[in-house]
Design a protein around this motif. Structure first.
Motif, mmCIF file in Angstrom:
data_model
loop_
_atom_site.group_PDB
_atom_site.id
_atom_site.type_symbol
_atom_site.label_atom_id
_atom_site.label_comp_id
_atom_site.label_asym_id
_atom_site.label_seq_id
_atom_site.Cartn_x
_atom_site.Cartn_y
_atom_site.Cartn_z
ATOM 1 N N TRP A 28 -16.484 65.789 8.550
ATOM 2 C CA TRP A 28 -15.356 66.690 8.250
ATOM 3 C C TRP A 28 -14.217 65.941 7.572
ATOM 4 C CZ3 TRP A 28 -11.141 64.742 10.653
ATOM 5 C CH2 TRP A 28 -11.328 63.994 11.822
ATOM 6 N N ASN A 29 -14.119 64.632 7.852
ATOM 7 C CA ASN A 29 -13.086 63.818 7.205
ATOM 8 C C ASN A 29 -13.622 63.158 5.939
ATOM 9 O OD1 ASN A 29 -10.476 62.287 7.156
ATOM 10 N ND2 ASN A 29 -11.876 60.556 7.381
ATOM 11 N N PRO A 35 -13.056 70.843 14.110
ATOM 12 C CA PRO A 35 -13.143 70.839 12.649
ATOM 13 C C PRO A 35 -13.672 72.145 12.074
ATOM 14 C CG PRO A 35 -15.012 69.677 13.572
ATOM 15 C CD PRO A 35 -14.118 70.037 14.733
ATOM 16 N N ALA A 67 -12.494 64.973 15.893
ATOM 17 C CA ALA A 67 -11.500 65.821 15.233
ATOM 18 C C ALA A 67 -10.370 66.182 16.189
ATOM 19 C CB ALA A 67 -12.162 67.087 14.693
ATOM 20 N N ARG A 127 -12.306 66.743 4.024
ATOM 21 C CA ARG A 127 -10.880 66.446 3.785
ATOM 22 C C ARG A 127 -10.720 65.534 2.576
ATOM 23 N NH1 ARG A 127 -6.965 65.196 8.719
ATOM 24 N NH2 ARG A 127 -8.104 63.240 8.816
ATOM 25 N N GLU A 128 -11.594 64.529 2.473
ATOM 26 C CA GLU A 128 -11.409 63.529 1.427
ATOM 27 C C GLU A 128 -11.654 64.103 0.038
ATOM 28 O OE1 GLU A 128 -13.006 59.029 0.650
ATOM 29 O OE2 GLU A 128 -11.820 59.606 2.373
ATOM 30 N N GLY A 144 -7.686 67.507 1.640
ATOM 31 C CA GLY A 144 -7.308 68.229 2.857
ATOM 32 C C GLY A 144 -7.430 69.729 2.765
ATOM 33 N N THR A 202 -7.001 65.102 14.721
ATOM 34 C CA THR A 202 -6.249 66.212 14.122
ATOM 35 C C THR A 202 -5.689 67.189 15.147
ATOM 36 O OG1 THR A 202 -8.095 67.782 13.892
ATOM 37 C CG2 THR A 202 -7.865 66.093 12.191
ATOM 38 N N THR A 205 -18.132 62.595 11.772
ATOM 39 C CA THR A 205 -16.839 62.497 11.087
ATOM 40 C C THR A 205 -16.937 62.923 9.619
ATOM 41 O OG1 THR A 205 -17.287 60.135 10.752
ATOM 42 C CG2 THR A 205 -15.885 60.728 12.598
ATOM 43 N N VAL A 233 -11.303 57.184 10.767
ATOM 44 C CA VAL A 233 -11.237 58.054 11.953
ATOM 45 C C VAL A 233 -11.298 57.197 13.219
ATOM 46 C CG1 VAL A 233 -12.426 59.866 13.252
ATOM 47 C CG2 VAL A 233 -12.223 60.041 10.770
#
Length: 960
Positions: free
Chosen positions: A591-592, A635, A627, A596-597, A601, A631, A589, A181
Motif C-alpha cells: 500500500w505504501n 489501507p 498501515a 502511495r508512492e 499519496g 498512517t 507494505t 515503513v
C-alpha cells in the motif's frame, strides 16, 4: 399459374456478417491481445479517463514461482471483472499487477534444483556472504523468469493491467519503500528483538509466521507420564491426608503430552487454581490428576484398579516440587524449576489437568516462564537435533526419532503410565510440507499489544477497525467475524527469517569487546532504505558497512548506542545482522511501496482488496497492521474474498500438484474460462471439473450466436442514414418491448457489477440472450428482416433497435468476455479497425417508452403457444399453417399490431375478438401460402409473374 415454382432466395435479405459462428478463441484471442497492445489500450484508457472519478484498486502479489494455478484463474479474473466494469461505469481505474519475489517459496525451490544439479556443494566452500549472494543470484533469475511466465498467462487470460510497469518486491525502489515503513514502526517502539518460541521449519532452518503454515493430518505419540514428587509428605499434606493415613509410597504428578521430544526441556508443571484434583491409586501406583479426568484417562489405559484417596483444589498444589522423569539436574536452574505452578490456560478438555511446561517450546509455556522466573531453555538446534546440554543418549538425535527413544526410556523406567499413537491436525511448513516445531530463538518482532502514540495497541486498533461497519466493509459479511477472530488470537509478529533470499533487516551489532549490542534505529533503517533505493538489497552482502551507511549520521541518532553516537565505536566496526525480513511484511507494505508512492499519496486508502479467504490470516492482516502503525488507519475500505478452487471431492487444488491453466487455455480459450468464473458462487469453495467448463462453453455459444444473428441482420444498415429515432416509435411496437427489456437487463447487470455480484450479471445476460432475444424478439422479427423491403420503414426501425441492443449488449458483456465483446462490437456498421469497446461506457438504458400492457401480451403469448402445442393433435403441426384468435375482453390487445402478435407466436396471422373465450387456433392449411415468406396471409394471391405472394412480399420484389 406457372407450373414451375420460382425460387425467391435471392430476393431475401439474408444475414451477412464476418463475425463467425465458430469462435476460434484459442487462435483469435492472442490476436486481440496483439491488437490491444498496438493500440496501447491501457495507456489510452488512462488518457481517456483522466479527470474522471478515481476508483482505487490494488493487486495482491502472487509468488513468482512456477505456473499459475486454477486459484489464480479465479482470483485474477474476478479482479479483472472489477477493473473493466468500474472503468465502463466511468471511473478511472489504474491497476498495477505485482509479484512477490523474495522469500522461502522461491529459495526452497532453487535449493532443490541446486541439490539435484550438484551445484549446492559449492556453497560449503564459500564465505557466508559469498554463498548468500550465489543463492540470491539464482533466486533472482528464477523470480524474473517466472514473472515473465505468469505475466504471459495473466495476459492470455485477457486481464487488463499495467503490465509494462508492474511492481516487483525485489526492485530497489520497492525495497526502499518497505524499509521506510519499517523505520516508522521502529520509531514508534513497536519493533523489538527477543528470545521467544516461534514456529520453526526444521527443513528450511528458519522461523515462520502463522500465515506460512498449513495444517495436515499427522500420526504422533501421545504419552501420559508420571513425574515423582520431590517431597511426598508435602503432597499428602496438600490433600489433607493425615500422617497416619499416608500410603507407604511417594506420589507422582501425571502429565500428558503429544510431543515427547519436548520433555528434555520440561521445567514446570502447570495446574489451575480452581480445578479439583484427585490423589488416586491406579493399579497400585499413587498419582495426581484432575478429578474429572480420572475416568477418561484410566478407561483409555484400561486400568483395572482405580481408587480416589483424596481431593483438593489446584491452588493447594502450587509450589510443590517434583523430580524429572529422566534428568538428574536441569540444564538451567532457578528456584521455580521443576515446581508446580498455576496457569489460566489449563483446561479439562483433554489430558490430565496437569500441563507439561517447556518455556523454550511453547508460547503459553514461555509466558508462564516469564511470569514466574523460568529460564527459556531450548535444547533443540535449528536442524532439529538436540544439543550437548541433553543426556548423552539424546545428543545429536533428531527430535522425531527421539519421540520413540524417550517413550521407550520412560517405559523402561516405569514413568510411562500410558502411550498410544493417534492422528491429529498438525502445522506444517507451507513450502517443504514438513512438520514444524515451536523453538525458542532470538528474533525480531512487531509487538501487537504495545500501546503507541498515546493510544491503544495494534491489536486494539485492528479489532476496532474490523468491528466498525463505518471503517471496513466485508463481502461476504462473514469475513468480519473471521478477521476479528484471527486478530484476537494472533501472537506478536515474528518478522525475521534465517534465509538468504530476501530483504535484509538493517540491524547492526557493536564489537563483542564493546558489549556486542544489537541495535536498529529509525535513522539506521532510513539510511539503509536510501542505499537500497540506489543499489538494491544485494548491497548488504557485497558492500562494507561504511558504504551501506553512507547516508547515516550516528552523531545525530539519539537512539543509537552511546558508543556509536560519540564515535567510540566507528561505523566501519559494526557487524551486519544476518536475518532477512518476513516476505509478508514486504507484500503487506505494498500500500505504501506501490499505491502511495506511485500516486504521490492520491491512491491511499485503497477502495477494496480482493483475495482468497485465506488472506484473513495473511495479506489482509499483514497489510492492516503496518498501515495502522504508520498512517493510523487500515489501507483499505473493504475486503472482498473468494473461496478456494477444489476438485469434485472437495480437495484443495494447488500449483504444487500440477493444477495449472495452460491446458485449459488450449481447450477452451480465455473467454469461456472467464464465463465460467462469472457464473461461479465464489463466496465459498469453488468446485472445478471439466464438465463445468463444457457447460460454460455451451452458454458462451448461446451468447455468441445471439450477437451473430443481430450482426448478420444489420449488415446493410448505415448508421445515420438508416437510423430511426427509437424514442418516436410506438410503445406497443416489438422494438419498444425489446429495448425496454434491454433497459431492464442493463440496470440489473450494472447494479450487479456494482455489488461484485458477477453471477447475477452473467445469469441475467445469458437469460436475456437465450429468452428475451433468441426465443422471443429475434424469432419474431426474422420474417420482417428477411422479407420486408430492404429499406422499408418497419425493417429499418427493427435494424435500428438491433443496432442499439447489440451495441449495449456488447458493452454489458465486455467485462466478462473482453475478446468476444470487442470482436462483435467492431463488426457493428460504422466501426473502424482502431475502435475498441474497452474505451466505452456502459449504456444503462435507451429510455424508450414501453406500453405497460406488454406483460399481458406476453401472458397471452404463453397461452397461445400452449394452444398451438395442443393443436398438433388435430393435424396443425406447422405453426405457419395456423392463425390465432385472442380473447380481449378489456380491449387491451386491440391496441397492438395484429402482425406483431402473429410474429410473436410464429403463426401466419392473428386477430383479437372481445367475445372470444380463451385463445383459439385457426386451421389455415386450406388457405394459400406465400411462396416467399411461407406465411398463409390473407392477402396472398397470384401475382403478375404467376407466383403466389402476399402484398408485403409482392411489393418487396416489385411485382403487381
Amino acid at each position: 399459374m406457372s407450373e414451375t415454382k420460382r425460387s425467391f432466395k435471392d430476393t431475401l435479405n439474408l444475414p451477412k456478417t464476418e463475425f463467425p459462428m465458430r469462435a476460434g478463441l484459442v487462435k483469435n484471442e492472442p490476436a486481440s491481445l496483439e491488437r490491444w497492445a498496438k493500440l496501447g489500450m491501457y495507456d489510452k484508457l488512462r488518457e481517456k479517463r483522466a479527470g474522471a472519478p478515481r476508483w482505487v484498486f490494488h493487486d495482491g502479489p502472487p509468488y513468482a514461482n512456477g505456473s499459475l494455478h486454477l486459484g489464480h484463474l479465479l482470483n485474477k479474473t474476478l479482479k479483472d471483472f472489477v477493473v473493466r466494469s468500474r472503468g465502463m461505469m466511468g471511473f478511472d481505474v489504474p491497476f498495477v499487477p505485482g509479484w512477490d519475489c523474495h522469500g522461502l517459496p522461491i529459495e526452497h525451490k532453487v535449493m532443490e534444483k541446486l541439490v539435484k544439479s550438484g551445484k549446492s556443494k559449492k556453497l560449503g566452500d564459500m564465505a557466508p556472504d559469498e554463498a548468500r549472494m550465489f543463492v540470491r543470484r539464482v533466486c533472482a533469475e528464477h523470480a524474473h523468469e517466472n514473472v515473465g511466465v505468469q505475466r504471459g498467462q495473466m495476459e492470455r487470460l485477457l486481464t487488463l493491467a499495467d503490465y509494462e510497469n508492474p511492481y516487483l518486491t525485489m526492485l530497489p525502489a520497492y525495497e526502499g519503500a518497505v524499509l521506510e515503513v519499517l523505520a516508522e514502526l521502529v520509531a514508534k517502539g513497536l519493533v523489538f528483538r527477543a528470545l521467544k518460541p516461534v514456529h520453526w521449519s526444521i527443513a528450511n532452518e528458519t522461523a515462520l509466521a502463522d500465515a506460512e503454515l498449513e495444517y495436515q493430518d499427522r500420526e504422533d505419540l501421545s504419552v501420559y507420564v508420571d513425574f515423582e514428587a520431590a517431597d511426598g509428605d508435602a503432597v499428602y499434606e496438600a490433600f489433607g491426608v493425615s500422617e497416619d493415613d499416608c500410603p507407604g509410597q511417594t506420589p507422582s504428578f501425571m502429565i500428558w503430552t503429544t510431543t515427547p521430544w519436548t520433555l528434555p526441556a520440561n521445567l514446570a508443571i502447570a495446574v489451575k487454581n480452581d480445578i479439583r484434583y484427585a490423589l488416586t491409586r491406579i493399579d497400585g501406583n499413587i498419582t495426581v490428576l484432575a478429578e474429572k479426568l480420572v475416568g477418561p484417562v484410566t478407561e483409555a489405559a484400561k486400568s483395572e484398579d482405580v481408587e480416589i484417596l483424596a481431593m483438593t483444589e489446584g491452588s493447594k498444589l502450587v509450589g510443590l516440587r517434583y523430580k524429572h522423569a529422566f534428568l538428574d539436574e536441569p540444564a538451567e536452574k532457578t528456584n521455580a524449576v521443576w515446581s508446580i505452578v498455576d496457569a489460566e490456560y489449563v483446561t479439562l478438555e483433554d489430558g490430565t489437568g496437569l500441563v507439561h511446561t517447556a518455556p523454550g517450546h511453547g508460547t503459553e509455556d514461555y509466558q508462564t516462564g516469564l511470569r514466574i522466573g523460568l529460564p527459556t531453555y531450548c535444547p533443540v538446534q535449528g536442524n532439529g537435533k538436540y544439543d550437548d546440554t541433553t543426556p548423552d543418549w539424546l545428543q545429536g538425535v533428531s527430535i522425531w526419532k527421539a519421540n520413540e527413544t524417550i517413550t521407550d526410556r520412560l517405559r523402561e523406567s516405569g514413568h510411562l503410565f500410558y502411550g498410544h499413537r493417534f492422528m491429529h491436525s498438525y502445522p506444517h511448513d507451507w513450502r517443504s510440507k514438513t512438520p514444524v516445531i515451536f523453538r525458542c530463538t532470538e528474533q525480531w518482532f512487531i509487538g501487537v499489544d504495545m500501546g503507541f502514540d498515546g493510544g491503544g495497541s495494534l491489536r486494539e486498533r485492528a479489532l476496532a477497525t474490523a468491528e466498525s461497519e463505518d471503517q471496513l466493509k466485508f463481502l461476504p459479511t462473514w469475513g468480519r467475524n473471521r478477521l476479528r477472530g484471527m486478530l484476537e488470537s494472533r501472537p506478536d509478529w515474528c518478522i525475521s527469517r534465517q534465509r538468504a533470499w530476501g530483504l535484509p533487516i538493517p540491524a547492526f551489532a557493536t564489537p563483542e569487546n564493546t558489549g556486542g549490542e544489537t541495535f536498529m534505529t529509525k535513522a539506521v533503517v532510513v539510511a539503509i532504505a536510501a542505499r537500497f533505493r540506489e543499489a538494491g538489497s544485494d548491497a548488504w552482502f557485497t558492500e562494507p558497512v561504511e558504504t551501506l551507511l553512507k547516508h547515516y549520521h550516528p552523531e545525530l541518532d539519539e537512539n543509537a548506542p552511546e558508543k556509536v553516537r560519540n564515535g567510540t565505536v566507528e561505523v566501519a566496526d559494526l557487524t551486519k545482522g544476518a536475518d532477512i525480513l518476513d516476505v509478508w511484511f514486504e507484500s503487506g507494505t505494498s500500500w505504501n511501496a506501490v499505491m502511495r508512492e506511485r500516486s504521490d499519496g492520491e491512491d491511499f486508502p485503497i477502495t477494496v482488496y480482493l483475495e482468497g479467504s485465506d488472506q484473513h490470516r495473511g495479506w489482509f492482516q499483514t497489510s492492516m497492521l503496518p498501515a495502522l502503525g504508520v498512517t493510523g488507519r487500515a489501507p483499505y475500505d473493504a475486503l472482498f474474498t473468494h473461496g478456494f478452487c477444489v476438485d469434485k471431492e472437495g480437495k484443495k487444488l494447488s500449483k504444487s500438484k500440477g493444477h495449472t491453466i495452460e491446458n485449459l487455455y488450449e481447450k477452451y480459450g480465455a473467454d469461456v474460462l472467464r464465463w465460467w468464473v462469472s457464473g461461479t458462487p465464489y463466496e465459498g469453495d469453488v468446485k472445478v471439473d471439466t464438465e463445468f467448463f463444457d457447460l460454460a462453453g455451451e452458454a458462451y455459444r448461446k451468447v455468441r450466436n445471439t450477437l451473430r444473428f443481430m450482426l448478420g441482420n444489420i449488415a446493410d444498415f448505415e448508421v445515420g442514414t438508416h437510423c430511426v429515432d427509437l424514442k418516436s416509435i410506438s410503445p406497443t411496437s416489438l422494438e419498444a418491448w425489446a429495448l425496454g427489456e434491454f433497459d431492464r437487463v442493463a440496470k440489473i447487470v450494472v447494479d450487479a457489477y456494482e455489488r461484485f455480484d458477477f453471477r447475477t450479471a452473467s445469469q441475467t445476460l445469458y437469460g436475456f440472450c437465450n429468452d428475451a432475444m433468441s426465443s422471443v424478439y429475434l424469432a419474431a422479427i426474422k420474417d420482417r428482416l428477411y422479407c420486408d423491403k430492404a429499406d422499408g420503414a418497419r425493417r429499418r426501425a427493427t435494424q435500428s433497435a438491433l443496432y442499439d441492443i447489440c451495441d449495449g449488449l456488447c458493452r454489458l458483456i465486455a467485462p466478462i468476455l473482453p475478446h468476444t465483446a470487442d470482436e462483435a462490437w467492431r463488426e457493428l456498421p460504422g466501426k473502424s479497425p482502431d475502435d475498441c469497446i474497452h474505451f466505452e461506457d456502459f449504456i444503462k438504458g435507451y429510455g424508450v417508452g414501453v406500453d405497460e400492457s406488454w406483460a399481458l401480451v406476453m401472458t397471452a403469448r404463453d397461452a397461445a403457444l400452449k394452444a398451438l402445442e395442443e393443436a398438433k393433435a388435430t393435424g396443425v403441426e406447422n405453426a405457419m399453417d395456423a392463425g390465432l384468435v385472442f380473447d380481449d375482453p378489456n380491449g387491451v390487445l386491440a391496441k397492438f399490431d395484429a402482425e406483431d402478435l402473429a410474429d410473436l407466436c410464429g403463426v401466419s396471422r392473428a386477430r383479437v375478438d372481445p367475445s372470444a373465450s380463451g385463445v383459439a387456433v385457426e386451421d389455415l392449411r386450406e388457405q394459400p401460402r406465400c411462396e416467399r415468406s411461407r406465411k398463409r396471409h390473407a392477402s396472398v394471391r397470384e401475382r403478375s409473374d404467376g407466383s403466389l405472394l402476399c402484398d408485403r412480399d409482392a411489393e418487396a420484389i416489385g411485382v403487381e
